[in-house]
Motif scaffolding. Structure first.
Motif, PDB file in Angstrom:
ATOM      1  N   TYR A   1       0.820  -1.212   0.000  1.00  0.00           N
ATOM      2  CA  TYR A   1       0.000   0.000   0.000  1.00  0.00           C
ATOM      3  C   TYR A   1       0.853   1.262   0.000  1.00  0.00           C
ATOM      4  O   TYR A   1       0.473   2.286   0.552  1.00  0.00           O
TER       5      TYR A   1
ATOM      6  N   GLU B   1       0.292   2.513  -5.258  1.00  0.00           N
ATOM      7  CA  GLU B   1      -0.922   1.696  -5.261  1.00  0.00           C
ATOM      8  C   GLU B   1      -2.180   2.544  -5.382  1.00  0.00           C
ATOM      9  O   GLU B   1      -3.210   2.068  -5.869  1.00  0.00           O
TER      10      GLU B   1
ATOM     11  N   ARG C   1      -3.592   0.299  -8.246  1.00  0.00           N
ATOM     12  CA  ARG C   1      -4.612  -0.609  -7.690  1.00  0.00           C
ATOM     13  C   ARG C   1      -4.264  -2.088  -7.927  1.00  0.00           C
ATOM     14  O   ARG C   1      -5.161  -2.924  -8.076  1.00  0.00           O
TER      15      ARG C   1
ATOM     16  N   THR D   1      -2.712  -4.093  -5.741  1.00  0.00           N
ATOM     17  CA  THR D   1      -3.033  -4.821  -4.516  1.00  0.00           C
ATOM     18  C   THR D   1      -4.530  -5.075  -4.408  1.00  0.00           C
ATOM     19  O   THR D   1      -4.960  -6.171  -4.023  1.00  0.00           O
ATOM     20  N   ARG D   2      -5.324  -4.087  -4.773  1.00  0.00           N
ATOM     21  CA  ARG D   2      -6.776  -4.299  -4.729  1.00  0.00           C
ATOM     22  C   ARG D   2      -7.171  -5.423  -5.691  1.00  0.00           C
ATOM     23  O   ARG D   2      -8.014  -6.268  -5.361  1.00  0.00           O
TER      24      ARG D   2
ATOM     25  N   LEU E   1      -6.510  -8.685  -4.043  1.00  0.00           N
ATOM     26  CA  LEU E   1      -7.511  -9.004  -3.026  1.00  0.00           C
ATOM     27  C   LEU E   1      -8.835  -9.414  -3.659  1.00  0.00           C
ATOM     28  O   LEU E   1      -9.531 -10.307  -3.149  1.00  0.00           O
ATOM     29  N   GLU E   2      -9.205  -8.778  -4.762  1.00  0.00           N
ATOM     30  CA  GLU E   2     -10.427  -9.184  -5.466  1.00  0.00           C
ATOM     31  C   GLU E   2     -10.304 -10.630  -5.944  1.00  0.00           C
ATOM     32  O   GLU E   2     -11.283 -11.400  -5.881  1.00  0.00           O
TER      33      GLU E   2
ATOM     34  N   ARG F   1      -8.851   2.038   2.057  1.00  0.00           N
ATOM     35  CA  ARG F   1      -9.584   2.096   0.788  1.00  0.00           C
ATOM     36  C   ARG F   1     -10.232   0.748   0.485  1.00  0.00           C
ATOM     37  O   ARG F   1     -11.318   0.667  -0.110  1.00  0.00           O
ATOM     38  N   ASP F   2      -9.557  -0.339   0.888  1.00  0.00           N
ATOM     39  CA  ASP F   2     -10.026  -1.696   0.580  1.00  0.00           C
ATOM     40  C   ASP F   2     -10.744  -2.343   1.747  1.00  0.00           C
ATOM     41  O   ASP F   2     -10.848  -3.575   1.824  1.00  0.00           O
ATOM     42  N   LYS F   3     -11.265  -1.528   2.645  1.00  0.00           N
ATOM     43  CA  LYS F   3     -11.939  -2.076   3.827  1.00  0.00           C
ATOM     44  C   LYS F   3     -13.130  -2.935   3.450  1.00  0.00           C
ATOM     45  O   LYS F   3     -13.452  -3.908   4.139  1.00  0.00           O
ATOM     46  N   ASP F   4     -13.794  -2.601   2.339  1.00  0.00           N
ATOM     47  CA  ASP F   4     -14.938  -3.405   1.911  1.00  0.00           C
ATOM     48  C   ASP F   4     -14.521  -4.844   1.594  1.00  0.00           C
ATOM     49  O   ASP F   4     -15.153  -5.814   2.030  1.00  0.00           O
ATOM     50  N   LEU F   5     -13.438  -4.972   0.847  1.00  0.00           N
ATOM     51  CA  LEU F   5     -12.940  -6.311   0.513  1.00  0.00           C
ATOM     52  C   LEU F   5     -12.426  -7.033   1.748  1.00  0.00           C
ATOM     53  O   LEU F   5     -12.686  -8.234   1.942  1.00  0.00           O
TER      54      LEU F   5
END
Length: 358
Positions: A135, A139, A143, A145-146, A149-150, A170-174
């Motif tokens: 991060y 990044e 993106r 790293t995102r 994670l996806e 930023r990626d707290k949802d994932l």
């Protein structure tokens, strides 16, 4: 190995020069990088195409076997970073090059998908961004790293993240969804609660309060978070250890670990130079303690002792940490990540279309 000359630190950078590396045939005396119009050296993000991204770790000192590093080099500029010597493999300096010439694996997600689909792959947790922070600033736009994670969420692939950056939020949802499925845990590295020391030691990382905020927000989202007091540097930040653990526990951290400062290869002269600039009155004491912890050397890479050291100081740190961790309630074992949900997907090489699940 060359010496480092010049005066003063470079604003926003951990190193002061591009020191020569161990693969160079010639040794040079590196002059400090000159700022342009009063500004520090500019960061360049260099796109690279990776052949593969999952690497196997054979060290018994870390809690994972597999890792993915979407970036090589790190703009955070932590002067002590053990990954600095890896830049030498690209004929780049572990000094300023490591902080200003960032290699971004732009096809990392495609490689990751392909390698997870390989018949030979056996699911186990994969650490993302262990060598350099996944991060770091690049990044924000790339993106990568995102995307990793996806892919982890789609394939039910468990992941471990280590960071010093607030960008992870930023990626707290994932991360929250992965956590719900027992597929992720996060470690936040917190070296100091002193803003001035952070600025000198880790110039482009998030501040102490921001990192405590990351712990709190992720914990509030149900993500298992631990705190890493890393590295512990004698006479620099070792006195803060108990306060760091207490502060992290108050924000919702579930466990804790620590690492004694490591100075492999080119990191040693870079760190010695940093001491000479920022803490000249403590330099001899700091290096003397480290040498006592590594049988007379600044660093020994032997398994089982390289992360903690040996001798009286190392034992005292270990005892203090154990007491403080227990007092803060951070001595619990985190629940193992779930590898039973993994879904293997085979892709058609020519079209990229999905063929089957098995």
């Amino acid at each position: 190995m060359n010496s480092i000359s010049g005066r003063g630190a470079i604003r926003g950078r951990g190193a002061r020069s591009n020191i020569s590396h161990r693969f160079q045939r010639r040794s040079v005396v590196a002059e400090p990088a000159e700022a342009v119009d009063g500004e520090p050296p500019v960061t360049q993000v260099l796109p690279v195409r990776a052949r593969s991204v999952i690497t196997r770790n054979r060290s018994p000192d870390v809690g994972f076997n597999l890792s993915v590093n979407p970036y090589q080099g790190c703009e955070h500029g932590c002067v002590y970073c053990f990954a600095r010597p890896s830049h030498a493999y690209h004929d780049l300096s572990p000094g300023l090059d490591f902080e200003t010439r960032i290699l971004a694996k732009t096809n990392a997600v495609d490689c990751f998908v392909r390698e997870l689909a390989a018949p030979s792959y056996r699911c186990e947790p994969i650490a993302i961004g262990v060598n350099t922070d996944a991060y770091q600033p690049a990044e924000r736009d790339l993106r990568i790293t995102r995307g990793l994670l996806e892919t982890c969420l789609a394939r039910r692939q468990p992941a471990i993240l280590i960071t010093k950056s607030r960008l992870i939020l930023r990626d707290k949802d994932l991360l929250a969804e992965l956590a719900r499925l027992r597929l992720v845990r996060v470690a936040v590295s917190l070296t100091t609660l002193d803003h001035d020391l952070k600025r000198r030691l880790e110039p482009r990382t998030a501040g102490p309060g921001a990192r405590l905020g990351v712990i709190g927000e992720l914990a509030g989202a149900g993500v298992p978070v631990s705190v890493m007091v890393a590295p512990i540097i004698p006479r620099i930040n070792d006195a803060e250890m108990e306060r760091i653990l207490a502060a992290a526990a108050a924000r919702g951290a579930r466990s804790a670990s620590y690492v004694l400062l490591r100075l492999p290869d080119e990191v040693e002269p870079l760190f010695r130079d940093w001491l000479a600039v920022h803490f000249p009155e403590r330099a001899r004491a700091v290096m003397g303690i480290l040498q006592d912890c590594h049988r007379g050397k600044a660093y020994r890479s032997a398994f089982h002792t390289r992360m903690r050291g040996e001798g009286e100081f190392a034992e005292i740190i270990g005892q203090r940490f154990a007491v403080a961790r227990r007092r803060a309630g951070l001595d619990r074992q985190l629940e193992p990540l779930d590898t039973s949900r993994f879904v293997r997907v085979r892709k058609e090489p020519e079209t990229g279309g999905q063929l089957d699940l098995f």
